[in-house]
Design an enzyme around this catalytic site. Sequence first.
Site, short mmCIF file in Angstrom:
data_model
loop_
_atom_site.label_atom_id
_atom_site.label_comp_id
_atom_site.label_asym_id
_atom_site.label_seq_id
_atom_site.Cartn_x
_atom_site.Cartn_y
_atom_site.Cartn_z
N GLY C 148 -31.26 20.83 -18.38
CA GLY C 148 -31.08 19.66 -17.56
C GLY C 148 -30.20 18.64 -18.26
N CYS C 149 -29.68 17.72 -17.48
CA CYS C 149 -28.74 16.73 -18.02
C CYS C 149 -29.45 15.76 -18.96
CB CYS C 149 -28.06 15.99 -16.88
SG CYS C 149 -29.18 15.41 -15.58
N TYR C 150 -30.54 15.17 -18.50
CA TYR C 150 -31.28 14.26 -19.38
C TYR C 150 -31.75 14.98 -20.64
CZ TYR C 150 -31.70 10.71 -15.59
OH TYR C 150 -31.47 9.77 -14.63
N THR C 152 -30.60 17.47 -22.24
CA THR C 152 -29.51 17.72 -23.19
C THR C 152 -29.21 16.47 -24.00
OG1 THR C 152 -28.53 19.41 -21.77
CG2 THR C 152 -27.08 18.38 -23.39
N SER C 153 -29.13 15.33 -23.30
CA SER C 153 -28.79 14.09 -24.01
C SER C 153 -29.87 13.72 -25.02
CB SER C 153 -28.56 12.95 -23.01
OG SER C 153 -29.79 12.47 -22.50
#
Lengths: 345, 345, 345, 345
Positions: C148-150, C152-153
Amino acid sequence: MQKVAVIGASGYTGVELLRLLAGHPQAEVVAVTSRQYEGLPISEVFPSLGSYFDLRCESLDVKAIAARAKVIFTALPHKSAMEVVPAFLDAGCRVVDLSADYRLHDQQVYEQWYQPHSSPELLAEAVYGLPELYRAQLVGARLVANPGCYPTSVALGLAPLLEERLIKHQSLIIDSKSGTTGAGRGLKESSLFCEVNEGFKAYGIAGHRHTPEIEQTLGQLAGEPVKVSFTPHLLPVDRGILSTIYADLCQDSSTSELLALYRERYEDEPFVRVLPEGQLPNIAFVRGTNLCDIGLVVDERNARVIVVSALDNLCKGAAGQAIQNFNLICELDECAGLAAAPLFP
Amino acid sequence: MQKVAVIGASGYTGVELLRLLAGHPQAEVVAVTSRQYEGLPISEVFPSLGSYFDLRCESLDVKAIAARAKVIFTALPHKSAMEVVPAFLDAGCRVVDLSADYRLHDQQVYEQWYQPHSSPELLAEAVYGLPELYRAQLVGARLVANPGCYPTSVALGLAPLLEERLIKHQSLIIDSKSGTTGAGRGLKESSLFCEVNEGFKAYGIAGHRHTPEIEQTLGQLAGEPVKVSFTPHLLPVDRGILSTIYADLCQDSSTSELLALYRERYEDEPFVRVLPEGQLPNIAFVRGTNLCDIGLVVDERNARVIVVSALDNLCKGAAGQAIQNFNLICELDECAGLAAAPLFP
Amino acid sequence: MQKVAVIGASGYTGVELLRLLAGHPQAEVVAVTSRQYEGLPISEVFPSLGSYFDLRCESLDVKAIAARAKVIFTALPHKSAMEVVPAFLDAGCRVVDLSADYRLHDQQVYEQWYQPHSSPELLAEAVYGLPELYRAQLVGARLVANPGCYPTSVALGLAPLLEERLIKHQSLIIDSKSGTTGAGRGLKESSLFCEVNEGFKAYGIAGHRHTPEIEQTLGQLAGEPVKVSFTPHLLPVDRGILSTIYADLCQDSSTSELLALYRERYEDEPFVRVLPEGQLPNIAFVRGTNLCDIGLVVDERNARVIVVSALDNLCKGAAGQAIQNFNLICELDECAGLAAAPLFP
Amino acid sequence: MQKVAVIGASGYTGVELLRLLAGHPQAEVVAVTSRQYEGLPISEVFPSLGSYFDLRCESLDVKAIAARAKVIFTALPHKSAMEVVPAFLDAGCRVVDLSADYRLHDQQVYEQWYQPHSSPELLAEAVYGLPELYRAQLVGARLVANPGCYPTSVALGLAPLLEERLIKHQSLIIDSKSGTTGAGRGLKESSLFCEVNEGFKAYGIAGHRHTPEIEQTLGQLAGEPVKVSFTPHLLPVDRGILSTIYADLCQDSSTSELLALYRERYEDEPFVRVLPEGQLPNIAFVRGTNLCDIGLVVDERNARVIVVSALDNLCKGAAGQAIQNFNLICELDECAGLAAAPLFP
């Protein structure tokens, strides 16, 4: 205190009407309707209105609403509006209709651009609600056809030139740009944030439904039929319309002469600001108000005048003008509820 | 009618003060100053104000202005403010100072985060202008230190929890996001449209000058010193601050219990809206108003409460609160000039 | 040349995959599917792709597509993905799945946050596609669960600290902000331009579905279970995620020491840029790329570290990372197709 | 590998050149200059470029740079450009000049709109770098005058109509809208985020310096002098120009006939996309690329054609076209470094 209702309160025009009515010293909102949100507090539909209204959305029951309200704002799509406006009139209410349904005087033209009209007999009675042009007829009127956003920006931008027969109207080109509230609150892929943001496009070239409305008003100003090329564009901003209008001049005129004409024409108009020479309108400077700013430049190399007008499409282009019309038909101070200064930045 | 002056009118706080004062029923603006635009009509500096004010920017001559105005809004940068505030007080004016110069009670703390203070004797007299906490002291005050935008959002967001000793304040983390008007109207590369638009960043981590102001108020609420981690971020919007605040709970509490506490605490506050359970603030819903919206959620897995507060940094975070304070010190209706509903969209 | 298909091509992740694949030297897109746009050229669905692809959207026929493509990118919502992924594997394809369906190793956790899983037997095989942590397992893998994007960050922002056991992980607070493409291309009122623009809000506090995915990775890094408070917010921009992460330090460390650790940890990573001391990430500086920028500051007054990571949610947060994983499973140059510099401004 | 230098690298055109050159297979940037940032790594001036370039900004020393670079991109303001271009030519370099200094063939016209020209002898040699019109002359050229952003959008939008003598050119009206990067990176109040955001305005009506450049190219296409009314507007977006062009038709033509003409004219052009009937360009669909999208509609009621062209002002309107010209003068593949698909959303 005038008791009013807002029919179709869950769209952007609806919330703007409510925002303005919340601060109107002589209006009390007694009913709001929404098919989609029936039963919900309007402050849940629009959290911005929390603490301003303690109303729930109701279904559209003309009798029940007419029993409470004397003036009705119909903020419905065209066709839906004409399904209820006659009933409100019959019930003894006055109506300010924000749809296109009563704007065109000619039934045939309406039906060519929209669909069959179910109450054509009202077209003659309805007053086109552009106070700067038709104020006398609006005072005390029973049915107001509140103008479209683009047509308002164009009519105010061109009235002095057409009234004085200064331009060749077969040359008229209108290049307009509107904020995205103009596309409404309906669910369409083209209205999604990521489709609009950082984008810009023209749409409806040579076929937008505001064309006949524009031509009707310009024709009345010119005293003969007028045809225009009208190109709307979609701006990645919430609010604002800016129209850049091109017309060939009939005779030599300077920028300052034409500005003087505009200043004289609009001298007593509370909502039109003619800018000084060298200044041009910006939609940011009218945000949230009923103002229309106008600037112009004569392109001497081409014997052409370029007029730029700017207004807030939700306000002078819709709800604000509707309040102005409400004030006129109820014979209140024309500026009541509309005095707040623009929100900049 | 109170005669007022706006010192430093050409910044974003200045134009917001003028926007609000234009609609204030008991205030008349008799002077505006700007070093940069001296001699220019304020309506050329801010075309949005055209037709609302017929004033030219003048230079800052305390005597000349004090002869006309009884209440002074100083919208100057810190340091510049304290160079003129004492003179206005000496000339018999009341002052609402929007800078940071009189917010910190402790001269040492001020000098540690800013620079030497030239009128420390006024620090004890200045009332910190957060009416929801210090209303009694504001009524009739001579010098108001109008709070910072971030600190206002934090103090209102945390007051009920700290007053009731419900959180472990050594755990306080404040993650705030501000619109770009917060960066002012000065020319900086980092404030250019193309540097801000479609971007987002944190800045001033662990060193922002609003930290001691936040800690001062929270410490008063808690009854003992409080230290926080405060991280501001820059949002690509014009207006709005949203603070997301994290605190460990001292004891089990549910979201609904804490919301009930907030509703009770802010029941009589005209400018604080505690949102229903399940709703969270959005800066869009307070735009252009003096409102502060508050929502919260208890993270039960971590025994932590997460409070979200939203306000308009130019309004409740600056000019609106200044008007509220002006109303209090002049013993006017606290809401005068501040009643308009939020501009959404 | 690897023949690939994009399943679910009409969403924002789909168009981003196609944008990147258009420039990939070793990939050829042989099929794109879309239920909604079946039969339409993909260049009508996304005019940006005009002249890059001469493909029409087809319906999802696994056999027909598996006959042409060897690697499948599934850009479907969770639940829809697991309905087709097993069939593609059975047909001999490799799959990079961009949904949440194979990210959680524990079926129970998946079913608690989502719904029953129809192919739990694949959870053990699926490799979590975060190359900076799991590169070795990705080389040659058959099924990649693209993160997921979050998450990963967050994982990239915290890995060095957790690997070195430098923070108290019960104190972890993650305050994330995402651009609006993260909300997808589905029709929702909350995704309309005028609802998002000039707004900012938190959502899903203490209940967002990326929480267990974040905790799974952080737990692996920490060597023991980790719980976090995770608060996502919606930014009025198209692309970008910025996570501001707070953690109490186990021992005194300076900003420069921790930055040195990060630089060492990510020295050979082509897509992680550790910023110099004093610089902080901005989503604008990674736009359109597979980069993750990381900065950090130690808040010495509170013995806390504040890490900020920024990436493009559509790219390193979705499609770019999927291409990186595709490169790894096909044993191509890991950076193939991902070398373009960020689009700034 | 061609060794190139970027002179004036710290503006938006500079960073765009570097972004594109970073991905160019046959170009190596050996020097970047900036007066303002001399000595600083270019990756500090533009953090987006971090990990792509390991260069420091140097001062503009023609000899030192000419010793290293064979092709020079001058991204300087007009007047500054002509102060260095002759020296680079004398030193044996080829030059792609992105300023206005060598675009106008007629020294008098240049001096009327700008200021005295210090190297008028080069005006005859400089090739106007619009490959779609002047490709043959560009191959191997020593000095390219890279076109302005607005003129590129207009020339490509009108070339087929003027070449075929289909429009009355005295009727030409050009209504253009540009993103804010077009205003440059200089510090001006009017370029601040809060002055541009949520705003829209016209500027430079009937007097913009791109007018003579537009008229020069259109005149060459028409075979006789052409005068236009050209109105630029400022869009609150980073990138993009959209020109809406109005022209009276000499004879009846349908939309589909004219589109067929355009398709034929641009059939072999890699960077011009003629849209299908019913589709109109959007700046969002060319973002970050060297593409120009063109659509048109015949307004039959007014015997007028309305052409809409869209391009990225920093790319096809500046740096991308400069790379295209670089490819031509160096006899490389014309598309080298320019193949990436648009970034949408």
